[in-house]
Design a protein around this motif. Sequence first.
Motif, PDB file in Angstrom:
ATOM      1  N   THR A   1       0.834  -1.202   0.000  1.00 37.83           N
ATOM      2  CA  THR A   1       0.000   0.000   0.000  1.00 37.83           C
ATOM      3  C   THR A   1       0.871   1.255   0.000  1.00 37.83           C
ATOM      4  N   ASN A   2       0.213   2.439  -0.083  1.00 36.21           N
ATOM      5  CA  ASN A   2       0.941   3.712  -0.083  1.00 36.21           C
ATOM      6  C   ASN A   2       1.744   3.930   1.201  1.00 36.21           C
ATOM      7  N   HIS A   3       1.087   3.730   2.355  1.00 35.86           N
ATOM      8  CA  HIS A   3       1.818   3.816   3.615  1.00 35.86           C
ATOM      9  C   HIS A   3       1.305   2.728   4.542  1.00 35.86           C
ATOM     10  N   ASP A   4       1.948   2.569   5.674  1.00 39.59           N
ATOM     11  CA  ASP A   4       1.660   1.431   6.550  1.00 39.59           C
ATOM     12  C   ASP A   4       0.376   1.695   7.330  1.00 39.59           C
ATOM     13  N   SER A   5      -0.747   1.484   6.655  1.00 41.95           N
ATOM     14  CA  SER A   5      -2.042   1.843   7.239  1.00 41.95           C
ATOM     15  C   SER A   5      -3.007   0.673   7.362  1.00 41.95           C
ATOM     16  N   PHE A   6      -2.629  -0.497   6.869  1.00 40.65           N
ATOM     17  CA  PHE A   6      -3.547  -1.636   6.870  1.00 40.65           C
ATOM     18  C   PHE A   6      -3.051  -2.792   7.734  1.00 40.65           C
ATOM     19  N   GLY A   7      -2.229  -2.484   8.726  1.00 41.18           N
ATOM     20  CA  GLY A   7      -1.694  -3.541   9.580  1.00 41.18           C
ATOM     21  C   GLY A   7      -2.760  -4.297  10.345  1.00 41.18           C
ATOM     22  N   TYR A   8      -3.768  -3.589  10.862  1.00 34.12           N
ATOM     23  CA  TYR A   8      -4.834  -4.264  11.614  1.00 34.12           C
ATOM     24  C   TYR A   8      -5.653  -5.152  10.686  1.00 34.12           C
ATOM     25  N   TYR A   9      -5.875  -4.688   9.485  1.00 40.72           N
ATOM     26  CA  TYR A   9      -6.623  -5.459   8.482  1.00 40.72           C
ATOM     27  C   TYR A   9      -5.856  -6.718   8.119  1.00 40.72           C
ATOM     28  N   VAL A  10      -4.562  -6.571   7.868  1.00 36.10           N
ATOM     29  CA  VAL A  10      -3.703  -7.703   7.515  1.00 36.10           C
ATOM     30  C   VAL A  10      -3.699  -8.735   8.634  1.00 36.10           C
TER      31      VAL A  10
ATOM     32  N   ARG B   1      -5.937  -9.203  10.966  1.00 35.27           N
ATOM     33  CA  ARG B   1      -7.255  -9.795  11.192  1.00 35.27           C
ATOM     34  C   ARG B   1      -7.580 -10.870  10.159  1.00 35.27           C
ATOM     35  N   TYR B   2      -7.228 -10.633   8.890  1.00 40.78           N
ATOM     36  CA  TYR B   2      -7.718 -11.505   7.825  1.00 40.78           C
ATOM     37  C   TYR B   2      -6.651 -12.400   7.196  1.00 40.78           C
ATOM     38  N   GLY B   3      -5.493 -12.479   7.813  1.00 36.14           N
ATOM     39  CA  GLY B   3      -4.501 -13.456   7.383  1.00 36.14           C
ATOM     40  C   GLY B   3      -3.784 -13.133   6.097  1.00 36.14           C
ATOM     41  N   LEU B   4      -3.592 -11.837   5.819  1.00 33.80           N
ATOM     42  CA  LEU B   4      -2.815 -11.430   4.655  1.00 33.80           C
ATOM     43  C   LEU B   4      -1.346 -11.266   5.056  1.00 33.80           C
ATOM     44  N   GLU B   5      -0.478 -11.179   4.074  1.00 33.23           N
ATOM     45  CA  GLU B   5       0.936 -10.901   4.314  1.00 33.23           C
ATOM     46  C   GLU B   5       1.228  -9.468   3.882  1.00 33.23           C
ATOM     47  N   PHE B   6       1.730  -8.667   4.803  1.00 35.54           N
ATOM     48  CA  PHE B   6       2.091  -7.291   4.473  1.00 35.54           C
ATOM     49  C   PHE B   6       3.527  -7.282   3.963  1.00 35.54           C
ATOM     50  N   VAL B   7       3.686  -7.096   2.656  1.00 37.96           N
ATOM     51  CA  VAL B   7       5.017  -7.091   2.052  1.00 37.96           C
ATOM     52  C   VAL B   7       5.727  -5.772   2.322  1.00 37.96           C
ATOM     53  N   GLY B   8       4.990  -4.673   2.314  1.00 35.54           N
ATOM     54  CA  GLY B   8       5.584  -3.377   2.601  1.00 35.54           C
ATOM     55  C   GLY B   8       4.735  -2.240   2.078  1.00 35.54           C
ATOM     56  N   SER B   9       5.197  -1.018   2.338  1.00 39.05           N
ATOM     57  CA  SER B   9       4.489   0.175   1.885  1.00 39.05           C
ATOM     58  C   SER B   9       5.468   1.115   1.197  1.00 39.05           C
ATOM     59  N   ILE B  10       4.931   1.937   0.312  1.00 38.98           N
ATOM     60  CA  ILE B  10       5.755   2.889  -0.428  1.00 38.98           C
ATOM     61  C   ILE B  10       6.363   3.906   0.527  1.00 38.98           C
ATOM     62  N   ILE B  11       5.560   4.448   1.440  1.00 41.02           N
ATOM     63  CA  ILE B  11       6.068   5.275   2.530  1.00 41.02           C
ATOM     64  C   ILE B  11       6.201   4.350   3.733  1.00 41.02           C
ATOM     65  N   PRO B  12       7.420   4.026   4.173  1.00 42.95           N
ATOM     66  CA  PRO B  12       7.599   3.017   5.221  1.00 42.95           C
ATOM     67  C   PRO B  12       7.331   3.567   6.619  1.00 42.95           C
ATOM     68  N   SER B  13       6.084   3.976   6.854  1.00 42.17           N
ATOM     69  CA  SER B  13       5.746   4.612   8.118  1.00 42.17           C
ATOM     70  C   SER B  13       4.244   4.573   8.314  1.00 42.17           C
ATOM     71  N   PHE B  14       3.802   4.683   9.595  1.00 38.08           N
ATOM     72  CA  PHE B  14       2.384   4.863   9.890  1.00 38.08           C
ATOM     73  C   PHE B  14       1.911   6.238   9.449  1.00 38.08           C
ATOM     74  N   ASP B  15       2.844   7.180   9.289  1.00 39.10           N
ATOM     75  CA  ASP B  15       2.546   8.591   9.047  1.00 39.10           C
ATOM     76  C   ASP B  15       2.836   8.949   7.592  1.00 39.10           C
ATOM     77  N   THR B  16       1.856   9.519   6.892  1.00 40.90           N
ATOM     78  CA  THR B  16       2.040   9.869   5.482  1.00 40.90           C
ATOM     79  C   THR B  16       3.013  11.023   5.285  1.00 40.90           C
ATOM     80  N   SER B  17       3.300  11.785   6.346  1.00 41.76           N
ATOM     81  CA  SER B  17       4.223  12.907   6.209  1.00 41.76           C
ATOM     82  C   SER B  17       5.678  12.478   6.327  1.00 41.76           C
ATOM     83  N   ALA B  18       5.930  11.198   6.569  1.00 39.05           N
ATOM     84  CA  ALA B  18       7.307  10.706   6.648  1.00 39.05           C
ATOM     85  C   ALA B  18       8.002  10.875   5.303  1.00 39.05           C
ATOM     86  N   GLU B  19       9.307  11.109   5.351  1.00 44.20           N
ATOM     87  CA  GLU B  19      10.063  11.370   4.134  1.00 44.20           C
ATOM     88  C   GLU B  19      10.319  10.080   3.372  1.00 44.20           C
TER      89      GLU B  19
END
Length: 322
Positions: free
Chosen positions: A212-221, A223-241
Amino acid sequence: MSPPPRRPAAALLTAAALAATLAACGGSGGGSGAGTDGSAPRVVATTTYAADFARVIGGADIEVRQILRPGVDPHDYEPSPADLEAIGSADVLIENGVGLESWLDDAISASGFDGVEVVMADGVAVRGAPEGEADHTGEGQHAGGDPHIWHDPRNAKIMVTNVEKGLAAADPESSATYRANLAGYTTRLDELDRENQRKIDTIPADRRKLVTNHDSFGYYVDRYGLEFVGSIIPSFDTSAELSGRAIDDIVSRIRASHVVAVFSESSLPPRTAQTIGREAGVRVVAGEGALYADTLGPAGSDGATYLEAERHNTDTIVDALR
């Protein structure tokens, strides 16, 4: 990601300036005691999700002032004098917590708010919280961890329960209505949870991988047994550099994990996601298919309410990965 320091000097100056503007406009702090004259409580909700939950639990009779508009990123918001005036005159203030609204503590101080404050995250087990702080217990906006708690419907049940308690505290005369609305909505959240799982289970196990764009779907992943490969912005916060190294890293992980799609988010420009998708040679889901991560959509969209947004997200993920 470490939480920001409490009330930095720049924020204090901004808050002071806003407070001066508010005073000049004739605003006054503090709620006026909802229900004493038969009127419904004046409710201010910070995010689109908070406003949606407030309207569901409060019903048609309560007045909800929503600070963040649909499509606006909550991480890096600048409150206006009108926002401060609304907060200062509110009977109930409903917020997410866990640092999502990093601007809110200063806004509360500047507004003079003295009503009922509802932190919807109270009682939720927070991902990525510092050791010994697994539960958010009202420690303010700067408690560490992943603030995107609503992407697990079980957390949403806790959030709306907190909303119900806050509304009932401000307006005891309507408490039976709030309880009834909570009971009905809790049933719908349970239905959503089961529906999501049924749909996710139709994705082949080796394709249940999310970027995903940023690390925002961790709870979803989780809960439903998905694998989070990573995010384009590697942070919970979209303002991260975003660095070139981070881009190279996510492209490498996409290729190594055989990810089949990258998901953009409705409140973020899709440009970087599209660039990474081209480099990695995978499909990018953007436009009307973008996920609702930090904000709901406008009225009439697939993400106008929490239930609609979560169904849209699941349907989009399943269609792209299956």
